[in-house]
Design a protein around this motif. Structure first.
Motif, PDB file in Angstrom:
ATOM      1  N   UNK A 149      10.679   0.075   0.192  1.00  0.00           N
ATOM      2  CA  UNK A 149       9.748   0.138  -0.937  1.00  0.00           C
ATOM      3  C   UNK A 149      10.028   1.383  -1.779  1.00  0.00           C
ATOM      4  N   UNK A 150      10.363   2.475  -1.103  1.00  0.00           N
ATOM      5  CA  UNK A 150      10.702   3.702  -1.824  1.00  0.00           C
ATOM      6  C   UNK A 150      11.954   3.484  -2.673  1.00  0.00           C
ATOM      7  N   UNK A 201      -3.218   3.960 -10.799  1.00  0.00           N
ATOM      8  CA  UNK A 201      -2.690   2.898  -9.938  1.00  0.00           C
ATOM      9  C   UNK A 201      -1.491   2.213 -10.597  1.00  0.00           C
ATOM     10  N   UNK A 202      -0.351   2.293  -9.953  1.00  0.00           N
ATOM     11  CA  UNK A 202       0.845   1.643 -10.500  1.00  0.00           C
ATOM     12  C   UNK A 202       0.684   0.126 -10.452  1.00  0.00           C
ATOM     13  N   UNK A 229       0.725   4.114  -2.990  1.00  0.00           N
ATOM     14  CA  UNK A 229       0.475   5.515  -2.666  1.00  0.00           C
ATOM     15  C   UNK A 229       1.663   6.375  -3.095  1.00  0.00           C
ATOM     16  N   UNK A 230       2.854   5.889  -2.834  1.00  0.00           N
ATOM     17  CA  UNK A 230       4.047   6.662  -3.178  1.00  0.00           C
ATOM     18  C   UNK A 230       4.172   6.823  -4.693  1.00  0.00           C
ATOM     19  N   UNK A 231       3.927   5.730  -5.427  1.00  0.00           N
ATOM     20  CA  UNK A 231       4.008   5.807  -6.889  1.00  0.00           C
ATOM     21  C   UNK A 231       3.009   6.830  -7.421  1.00  0.00           C
ATOM     22  N   UNK A 232       1.802   6.805  -6.867  1.00  0.00           N
ATOM     23  CA  UNK A 232       0.781   7.749  -7.311  1.00  0.00           C
ATOM     24  C   UNK A 232       1.192   9.185  -6.999  1.00  0.00           C
ATOM     25  N   UNK A 233       1.691   9.383  -5.796  1.00  0.00           N
ATOM     26  CA  UNK A 233       2.068  10.731  -5.376  1.00  0.00           C
ATOM     27  C   UNK A 233       3.214  11.276  -6.227  1.00  0.00           C
ATOM     28  N   UNK A 259       0.829  -1.202   0.000  1.00  0.00           N
ATOM     29  CA  UNK A 259       0.000   0.000   0.000  1.00  0.00           C
ATOM     30  C   UNK A 259       0.868   1.259   0.000  1.00  0.00           C
ATOM     31  N   UNK A 260       1.992   1.220   0.699  1.00  0.00           N
ATOM     32  CA  UNK A 260       2.924   2.353   0.673  1.00  0.00           C
ATOM     33  C   UNK A 260       3.453   2.553  -0.750  1.00  0.00           C
ATOM     34  N   UNK A 261       3.777   1.453  -1.403  1.00  0.00           N
ATOM     35  CA  UNK A 261       4.300   1.521  -2.773  1.00  0.00           C
ATOM     36  C   UNK A 261       3.289   2.171  -3.707  1.00  0.00           C
TER      37      UNK A 261
END
Lengths: 397, 397
Positions: free
Chosen positions: B119-120, B234-235, B92-96, B88-90
């Motif tokens: 994940x980042x 969504x990535x 959200x981060x990809x989207x951001x 979920x972090x991945x």
């Protein structure tokens, strides 16, 4: 010899049901109920956080991965459990693309399950390097393999038609062209003998809730050929794929072998059901299972074709070219499946017009096949699909 | 008024155990055992594939997401359940990052949980666009926010020290600099009042197996602010995030709102435990919970400091600046925790020298806190950590 009659008793099939939808969700192994209950009460309830060590939760993804590995011809230490099939496809595809930096094509076919194509599409956009997802008709795949193909990504057995690709031949062709392969085994694992090592496959992924019978939302698995494991950079680099997760290093170092494909905390309750399901598979001879599956699908085709002239077989007629399912086309397929379900024969429907029936020899026998064909014959003869109640579409089909 | 004494009876805490590790894995709600058993036997067992509609499995991720939303100040329709926190972090981060195409810095801190950083790191390598993960000391975050920051990615409450960031102030500062925010609520959800909407947070993610008590391997959740939902690509574009998953389109079209953050098949058995856990939260007043948590942590600090001069408080002394846990540094921390566990007080250890204790008012009371401090005092006074049996390291700490 696998005693299929005895295996049947290990599943709970509700009274009056002939279950031909194990290719979508396998039925409950009787032992699963107790196993999950013990995991909840005796492990989570009594051991609390201690369950990670004392109940072996942390080691399950690799341990159960090896148990599945035996069913798909994978080398020990090359399969690990976790996440969903979509995520595992993404991981494997990302790894494979990085191993072919000079190529831009992901080759797939129009029979692939949509989520594999969607995940590829998402990955291509994230990479932003001009990759292209090329999908051709299943029969044209071999001819399209060429020097631009980075990864050949296929589902071995088509979810709609049951058509089966020749994994060994296509893998060889891909390798001859310098490409890697990613095989989706959703409709293969537990359905027929798979020999990943023998075929020289590079990556594979699959789910455990279909023929393996691990329950709704059961986790997926991913395979990485031993020769590639050390070269894989996990795109989804979660802490449980770290070489030493409990050191809490700020920097990622991939774990040993296929364990680097782990991401986050494994779903312990689902794992308990998976373990109970795999116990049933322990002594199953996959060649005997396949022989039985072919007998059942051949019988079903013969019986249905004799009774239902309106249905058109869309699965390959040659059993060597299909998996463990049989599909017929019929314009009123959705309503016909509803009429069948109302009469205790559970198959399913796939748009636009496919009636799909899965045959899992562990709990489906000759009597079921004959009886299902009889009832289907009745539905067709009496136009039972022409009942408005059968036409109401549910959210999930 | 939340009746905390009554809540305690809704959990199974083994006899003789004082459980101060709910910040790692919450204890079993008594109802969870029955709920999971019913899902296995009555839903999977009896409904088979029909459970997706009849038992509402398919709708659970959004429905339970909304129930969690209430606990974290999220707007209805902005939280969905699934996967693991890492995934979920991945997402959200990809989207951001895509929403800030001209910026290259992901700003985080050294107190973030490693998987978020990993994940980042993995995403940055996959993107290959020269993004940089900058981690500074927690107290230096505000000063580092600047025009190069695309995303401020922080865990609100530090997993080791319990130090709490000021979500509203940092979100404001990030927005003032043109950056987006991603909040990891692993140690916040169910631990203290969170007001995502009020703070103007952009993205958030969290897990449900800690303070929310949904069991080992329980799924994660993700939050996307309503104003961003339609802009998110969504990535991890899985089929259950598709606008019409059961149309089996070959091309991906993102679903409505936050549902596009769904990926694959939801873990139905884990969802059953989550639902039982959320029933307990239904009438909990988060402000009252927080007041009780502060009382308990203040009492523990006072009691331990009075008894254990060798332990150094590493959590903030000001309760406003910490979450619902208290941590002490001690060079022999690992062995001391083992000695405590052997005496029925379950806390945990985080490298290199942190003894960590979580206080969940739903099942921890004042008596537990006093008794735990007493036993810890004994362990320290009698050097019970100096027992070789306490020094053997387990795989999972």
């Amino acid at each position: 010899m696998t005693d299929f009659a005895a295996k049947r008793g290990l599943f709970h099939i509700p009274d009056g049901v002939i279950y031909l939808d194990g290719n979508s969700l396998g039925p409950m192994p009787v032992e699963a109920a107790g196993r999950v209950a013990r995991t909840v009460r005796d492990e989570w309830g009594e051991m609390l956080i201690g369950g990670w060590n004392r109940a072996g939760w942390m080691a399950q993804p690799a341990r159960l991965g090896d148990r599945i590995g035996r069913l798909i011809g994978a080398e020990p230490g090359s399969v690990v459990i976790g996440d969903t099939l979509s995520i595992k496809v993404y991981q494997a595809l990302a790894s494979a693309l990085e191993m072919r930096p000079d190529r831009r094509v992901i080759l797939s076919d129009t029979g692939n399950f949509p989520t594999d194509l969607y995940m590829a599409e998402g990955l291509i956009a994230t990479l932003g390097q001009g990759h292209e997802l090329v999908t051709v008709a299943p029969e044209d795949v071999a001819a399209r393999i060429g020097p631009d193909v980075a990864v050949l990504m296929l589902t071995e057995v088509d979810y709609r038609t049951g058509r089966r690709h020749d994994m060994a031949a296509l893998t060889r062709a891909a390798h001859d062209a310098g490409a890697l392969t990613l095989w989706d085994l959703a409709h293969s694992a537990g359905a027929l003998p798979v020999d990943l090592a023998g075929a020289g496959a590079d990556f594979a992924a699959g789910c455990t809730y279909k023929y393996l019978n691990a329950g709704p939302g059961a986790p997926a698995f991913v395979y990485v050929a031993p020769r590639h494991q050390d070269a894989v950079r996990p795109a989804l680099s979660g802490w449980l794929g770290h070489a030493a997760p409990f050191d809490f290093d700020p920097a990622y170092r991939p774990g040993a072998g296929v364990e680097r494909m782990r991401v986050g905390t494994p779903p312990v309750l689902q794992m308990a059901a998976l373990e109970a399901a795999l116990d049933i598979w322990e002594d199953v001879d996959m060649a005997a299972l396949r022989a039985r599956s072919v007998e059942l699908t051949e019988l079903f085709i013969a019986q249905v074709e004799a009774r239902c002239p309106n249905l058109t077989l869309t699965s390959p007629r040659d059993p060597d070219q299909r998996g463990s399912q049989v599909s017929f086309r019929f314009p009123e397929g959705y309503a016909a499946i509803q009429a069948l379900i109302a009469r205790g024969v559970i198959g399913d429907f796939r748009a636009p017009d496919i009636m799909r029936f899965g045959f899992a020899p562990l709990y489906v026998g000759e009597y079921d096949v004959r009886r299902a064909a009889e009832i289907l014959g009745q539905v067709m003869e009496d136009r039972l699909w022409d009942d408005p109640a059968c036409r109401t579409r549910a959210a999930v089909t």
